[in-house]
Each structure stands twice: as structure tokens, then as C-alpha cells.
Write a protein that holds these residues in place. Structure first.
Motif, mmCIF file in Angstrom:
data_model
loop_
_atom_site.group_PDB
_atom_site.id
_atom_site.type_symbol
_atom_site.label_atom_id
_atom_site.label_comp_id
_atom_site.label_asym_id
_atom_site.label_seq_id
_atom_site.Cartn_x
_atom_site.Cartn_y
_atom_site.Cartn_z
ATOM 1 N N CYS A 428 0.855 -1.177 0.000
ATOM 2 C CA CYS A 428 0.000 0.000 0.000
ATOM 3 C C CYS A 428 0.895 1.233 0.000
ATOM 4 O O CYS A 428 1.959 1.232 0.628
ATOM 5 C CB CYS A 428 -0.898 0.010 1.227
ATOM 6 S SG CYS A 428 -1.905 -1.481 1.419
ATOM 7 N N TYR A 444 -2.992 0.699 -3.844
ATOM 8 C CA TYR A 444 -2.315 -0.540 -3.462
ATOM 9 C C TYR A 444 -2.219 -1.471 -4.661
ATOM 10 O O TYR A 444 -2.955 -1.352 -5.642
ATOM 11 C CB TYR A 444 -3.010 -1.233 -2.289
ATOM 12 C CG TYR A 444 -4.465 -1.592 -2.479
ATOM 13 C CD1 TYR A 444 -4.857 -2.836 -2.971
ATOM 14 C CD2 TYR A 444 -5.464 -0.689 -2.112
ATOM 15 C CE1 TYR A 444 -6.192 -3.171 -3.113
ATOM 16 C CE2 TYR A 444 -6.809 -1.009 -2.245
ATOM 17 C CZ TYR A 444 -7.170 -2.249 -2.746
ATOM 18 O OH TYR A 444 -8.505 -2.582 -2.886
ATOM 19 N N THR A 483 0.616 -1.028 7.075
ATOM 20 C CA THR A 483 -0.201 -2.114 6.549
ATOM 21 C C THR A 483 -0.076 -3.304 7.493
ATOM 22 O O THR A 483 1.031 -3.723 7.814
ATOM 23 C CB THR A 483 0.264 -2.533 5.138
ATOM 24 O OG1 THR A 483 0.206 -1.401 4.278
ATOM 25 C CG2 THR A 483 -0.616 -3.638 4.572
#
Length: 661
Positions: A428, A444, A483
Motif C-alpha cells: 500500500c 495498493y 499495513t
């Protein structure tokens, strides 16, 4: 309780007992008492303190790059063979939950951090405010400031980190203190993030700028941007138990760097494989760039093993193991102005110089895995990121795959990477360019375990478009993002900063979103075993290797490999009588089970030691050796064909003649 004990051990380990410990009331009660006016007051004070940008920039000098691709050639640029210049072919998977995160105006950056537990997602941003949401509906459960958990309340200075310790089913919240080099850590007493917390205050040797954490079996490891470079390990077991005498160990080391802003990243255990086994050192990762110049500078990943003995207590940091990568260019602007925006000359900070948070570490049955990502320079007007998957087999690290993702001329930065339980990898990041309307937004991409190595197989997916440019002389745009992997093993969660307001000095916002790459299903795997139990044989001995599949389906296929080259007939067994010393045998199994994930699956590796017949005897020594194919001449009678002949020795030597050692 107050306890300022600091002890320096004979090996140089600094051991500090927490300065403060307490058990809070439930967070939901504290939040209810923390009125909106009080929160606004905190934010207002923060605005006055850092009216434009965080003053932590004063503690960050840019790295020095002695060489460049323009002046010194391609060796200091990016290897074109690992650059992915096309978009993925898999259809992008849209976000599942996609909601506004916390936002405050008047200062930069917001540095969002967040993680998902079984029911909740917790986000924190600078100032330092937290928000707990129901991860199914996105509804806010409670909000408040982290400092309110301490009594008296601590400053909300920032650089927040949220972790969900899935192996203890607890929440971990942290920030630094600008005064006194403080590290504030709150750990939930149960799995409920709205309940009570154990709060700890520790003192760092130096100011813990840009502090980052990782979960490990023997502690919560922390690194930060401080000089000299230092690793910290907080006593996880004691802190989870609510011990008021919990300690932190720290030790210095000397990394190869470009000077200036630097941070090595601790391994962060995650995934269904469980915590690393007791005694497993925590790996500390950094990259090095050959453009730094000086001794040891190379395009590589450097790994130090860190071990803590809490009984002593002491910390040991090993010398670095260097794993060379493909060539890359990690240089960045000395003014921190790297990313162009539409309609303005104001650029944004590309956050160069470091591996981006996190260094997710996964325990596997045949190997352990870590995924890393860091910023690289594509050209004078474009930046993107390089990523790699590293594998650790029998303690030895190697790069399994690597790539630079840049499918067009836009800049991509602030990446964060993670792998799910099915081997799919997600990255991402933020994206922007000078193209009209292409403001800093959140995107992403990802890959399945079956995609060609070094490529992101999914087409880039928009999570949240930018709507304006940041101006006003401000280039800070979020020093990091995060993430994480949901406990379900296949849902990714991300929080990041983007430009979601109108063009101006207050365009920045944060976002929270979740998505999936893998479709849940049975996971394919294969293990192999040798007919020789200890894998030590003699020259010419025959060995049979047998593959055992898991979720292989009704008719799986096999490909055997010897030292990386395909061999064998393709069945469940591979037989050979021609192994050489150090030969490595593996097997790749392709399943035909419908809905299976992770196929083709690679087995564990078996390395065989092959002993050759001796050419000389050891006088006077009883030995167990391979049977020779010919006798050796000497001044004593030949004992027999295929056995030792002694050149000299005792009158009645003891002879051992096994067929293998």
C-alpha cells in the motif's frame, strides 16, 4: 510507582527499569470523561507548538551520497532487469471497508498507525489521538488522547505506533516524549481495547525519534533515529503480566549508513505460523546503498541478530550479515523535496533513507519469511519503491524475489508491505504526479504466490483519490503509514495520509481501508524426507527421497530439483546414487485440488553430506570411515579389500569397517 534504576552491565548492555507503572481504569470511562473541549485544547496547544511542521526535522539530517548514476554510471542506478514497467493482469480487488481516518489541521505530519484485532481496528495519529472502530461497520466506538491514560496525563507528543499482539491477544500503544527522552507504552490488560491498560514510562538513552516496534518471543524490540545506533528490547512477558518492575535492555552497534537520518527495522512476528521459537534471535534489518561510498557500502540488505537474556540481563547484537541485492538508487533530495504535485511548485517529502514500517516476519514449516520495502529514485522527477521477499532456511537468509514497481511515470512513495497466510503480498502506498488532478492519493497493488517472481500481478487499485495539493511551504506528508494483517489471515488493513481537502496548507487527511488478495481455501504444501536418516552417506550410496503432499488433490504433479536444476521422473520419489558433498534436493508439487491456495508449493530442502574413501590411514587411531574401494599400501598386512590398511600402529589394531559414516 517510580523507579529510575539504570544499570550498565559488563558487556555494555544498558538495563533500565520503568520509571512509572500504573493500571488504568477502563479506557471507555477515561474517554467519556475526556471532554471534547479538553481534546480541542490539546490540539490547539499542539498547533501553537508546531504551527507548520513537526520540529523533529531538526533531529534529521539528510544522508550523504558520494556517487550518483548521472556522474558515476549505471552501477549507482537501478537494475533495469528488476523494474516492473507494466501494470498487473489480475483484476484489482476493491476495498472492503473504506472510511475516513482521524484528521487534525494546523500541523504536519499526522503519521497514522493502526492495526486490526478480532473485533476492532485502532488508529492513532500525531497529537496523539486514538480512535477505536468496529472493523465490520466502521462505526467509531471511542476516541481520546493517549496521554490521558497516565495520571497525571503525559504530553501527547507523537510518533504513535499501534500493534495488535495476536499471540497474547493484547493491544500495544506507544509514543515518544519530547521532554526527557521518554517512551510511553500502554498494553491492554485483556483483548478489549476499550478496557483497562498497563501503562509504562521508560527513559531512552537518547531522544527516540521515529521509534518503530516489532513483536518477538522475548520482547518488544524497538529501533529509532538516534546516534549512536541502538536496539531496545522491552520485557514483553513482564509487561503482559503487569509487572511494575518491567525492564528494557539496550545495546549500541555501528551500522553502515550514509550518515544523517537512519533507522534499522526490527522483525515483527505475524501470521498463522506463530511466534518464533524460544531462543530465536530477532533480526534487525537495514539496507545499504553503494552510492554512500566508504568501506562496506554496497547495494544490499544487512541483517543483525539480536538476542536478550533476561536472567542476566544482557543483550547481544551480532555482526551484520550482508545479502547483496540487485542494484538500486536510494538517493533523495537533501532538502526533502522529492514528490511533485499538480498545479504547484511545492514538493512533498519522499521519506528516503530507510526501510519502511513494518518488517513483517512469518514463521513457516520449511522456511521463515520477511517482506521489506524502501524508497528508490527512478529519475530526477520520479520516485517509487523497491521490495523484496527474503527467506530464512536453517538460519540462513537469501533473497527469494525482488522488484521495483513503476508501471508509469507517476511517483509512488510511503509504501508498507505485508504477506497473508496464503503467500500473497500486498503493498500500500501514496501516489502523485504533475498530471492535472493526480493529487496525493492512496493506492495498493499485490501479487499471488503463483505470480512470476519479482512482479506485482494485481492491477493498481485506488483506495482514496486526492483532491488538492499541499502548499504553504509545507512538504511533510506523513512520515510513515502502516499495513497490517487481520487475524483471519487474508484481510489486509492500511492507514495512510493523503491530500483530501482543497489546495492549501490544510489539505492533508488520513484514511483507513481493508482489502483482500487471496480467496480463502486449502493451502497446498509438500514436505520431503530422505531414506538416509542423518543425511550423511558415502560416495556411491543410493538414496531415495519421498514427497508427502498436503492438499495435493487427486493427482498432484511433482518436479524434483538437485542443486536448483530439474531432475527425476516427476513422481513422488527421486532416487539417486550420484550425490556429491553438499548436494541440495528440493521438490515442487503442483496440486489439482479445486480452490487450493499456494500451488505450486516448494518443499523443504535436504542437504546431504557425502564422505569419500580415505587415501591415508591415521596411525594408532581407531576410526569409523566409509569402506574404501581399494586397499592402501603399508607395512602391516592388508586387513581386507574394502577396509582400512594400516601404515603403522598398534600390534593388534581395532578395525571398524561400516558402509557409511
Amino acid at each position: 510507582s517510580q523507579n529510575n534504576n539504570e544499570v550498565v552491565m559488563p558487556d555494555g548492555t544498558v538495563v533500565i527499569t520503568c520509571d512509572h507503572f500504573s493500571v488504568t481504569r477502563p479506557l471507555r470511562e477515561i474517554a467519556a470523561e475526556e471532554s471534547a473541549r479538553d481534546i480541542k485544547k490539546v490540539v490547539k496547544e499542539k498547533r501553537r507548538e508546531v504551527i507548520e511542521e513537526s520540529k523533529d526535522r531538526k533531529k534529521r539530517k539528510p544522508q550523504h551520497f558520494e556517487f550518483s548514476v548521472e556522474k558515476n554510471g549505471d552501477a549507482f542506478g537501478n537494475d533495469p532487469k528488476i523494474i516492473q514497467r507494466d501494470n498487473g493482469t489480475h483484476q484489482a480487488k476493491a476495498p472492503i471497508l473504506n472510511i475516513a481516518g482521524q484528521t487534525v489541521s494546523g500541523f504536519r505530519p499526522m503519521d497514522p498507525s493502526g492495526a486490526a484485532g478480532s473485533t476492532y481496528y485502532v488508529q492513532m495519529i500525531n497529537s496523539t489521538t486514538y480512535r477505536i472502530i468496529n472493523k465490520t461497520t466502521g462505526a467509531t466506538v471511542i476516541t481520546g488522547t493517549l496521554g490521558s491514560l497516565w495520571s497525571p496525563a503525559t504530553p501527547n507528543d507523537g510518533d504513535p505506533i499501534v500493534m495488535y499482539d495476536r499471540y497474547a491477544n493484547r493491544w500495544f500503544l506507544a509514543q515518544f516524549g519530547l521532554s526527557g527522552n521518554r517512551v510511553y507504552i500502554a498494553i491492554s490488560t485483556t483483548s478489549d481495547p476499550t478496557g483497562s491498560y498497563y501503562t509504562y514510562t521508560f527513559t531512552s538513552a537518547n531522544f527516540p525519534d521515529y521509534l518503530k516496534f516489532g513483536i518477538w518471543h522475548d520482547g518488544y524490540y524497538m529501533t529509532s533515529n538516534q546516534s549512536p545506533a541502538r536496539v531496545y528490547c522491552f520485557e514483553r512477558t513482564a509487561m503482559l503480566a503487569g509487572s511494575p518492575t518491567a525492564k528494557v535492555c539496550s545495546q549500541t552497534y555501528t551500522p553502515t549508513t550514509g550518515g544523517g537520518f537512519f533507522l534499522a527495522m526490527p522483525g515483527d512476528a505475524d501470521g498463522s505460523g506463530g511466534l518464533p521459537a524460544s531462543g530465536t534471535p530477532c533480526p534487525i534489518f537495514q539496507y545499504s546503498d553503494n552510492a554512500w561510498g566508504g568501506a562496506g557500502a554496497a547495494d544490499a540488505i544487512r541483517i543483525r541478530n539480536c538476542t536478550v537474556n533476561w536472567a542476566t540481563p544482557s543483550m547481544t547484537i551480532s555482526a551484520a550479515t550482508t545479502i547483496n541485492t540487485a542494484a538500486f538508487d536510494a538517493s533523495y533530495s537533501a532538502t526533502w523535496d522529492d514528490i511533485s504535485q499538480p498545479g504547484t511548485t511545492q514538493k512533498l517529502d519522499g521519506i528516503g533513507g530507510i526501510i519502511q514500517y513494518r518488517a513483517q516476519y512469518r514463521v513457516g514449516s520449511t522456511h521463515n519469511t520477511v517482506c521489506l520495502v524502501w524508497p528508490v529514485r527512478i529519475s530526477a522527477s520520479q520516485r517509487s519503491f523497491m521490495w523484496c521477499e527474503m527467506r530464512q532456511t536453517a538460519g540462513v537468509w537469501s533473497i527469494y524475489q525482488q522488484g521495483i514497481y513503476t508501471p508509469d511515470t507517476k511517483s509512488r512513495w510511503l509504501p508498507s508491505i505485508a504477506m497473508d497466510d496464503y503467500g500473497s503480498i500486498a503493498v500500500c502506498y501514496a501516489r502523485a504526479s504533475t498530471t492535472a488532478g493526480d493529487y496525493m492519493g492512496l493506492y495498493y497493488t499485490g501479487r499471488l504466490s503463483t505470480d512470476p517472481l519479482g512482479t506485482m500481478g494485481f492491477a493498481e487499485q485506488l483506495a482514496q483519490a486526492g483532491t488538492g495539493a499541499q502548499t504553504g511551504g509545507i512538504n511533510r506528508d506523513g512520515d510513515y503509514c502502516q499495513t497490517t494483517l487481520d487475524p483471519d489471515g487474508y484481510t489486509f488493513w492500511h492507514t495512510g495520509e493523503y491530500m483530501g481537502g482543497s489546495t492549501g496548507s490544510n489539505a492533508a487527511r488520513t484514511r483507513i481501508y481493508s482489502f483482500q488478495l487471496s480467496t480463502p481455501g486449502p493451502i497446498a504444501s509438500v514436505s520431503i524426507a530422505s531414506s538416509d536418516a542423518d543425511n550423511i552417506i558415502c560416495t556411491g550410496d543410493c538414496v531415495t527421497f519421498t514427497a508427502t503432499p498436503t492438499n495435493g488433490g487427486s493427482s498432484p504433479t511433482y518436479q524434483w530439483y538437485l542443486n536448483g536444476s530439474p531432475v527425476g521422473s516427476g513422481g513422488t520419489t527421486y532416487n539417486t546414487c550420484a550425490l556429491t558433498n553438499g548436494a541440495v534436493v528440493t521438490c515442487v508439487m503442483t496440486s489439482n485440488l479445486p480452490g487450493v491456495v499456494g500451488s505450486p508449493a516448494t518443499s523443504n530442502a535436504i542437504t546431504t553430506t557425502v564422505n569419500s574413501p580415505p587415501t591415508t590411514a591415521n596411525a594408532g587411531t581407531d576410526q569409523t570411515v566409509c569402506a574404501a574401494t581399494a586397499t592402501m599400501a603399508g607395512n602391516v598386512p592388508t586387513v581386507g579389500t574394502g577396509t582400512w590398511t594400516f601404515v603403522s600402529g598398534p600390534a593388534t589394531p581395532t578395525i571398524t569397517t561400516p558402509t557409511s559414516a
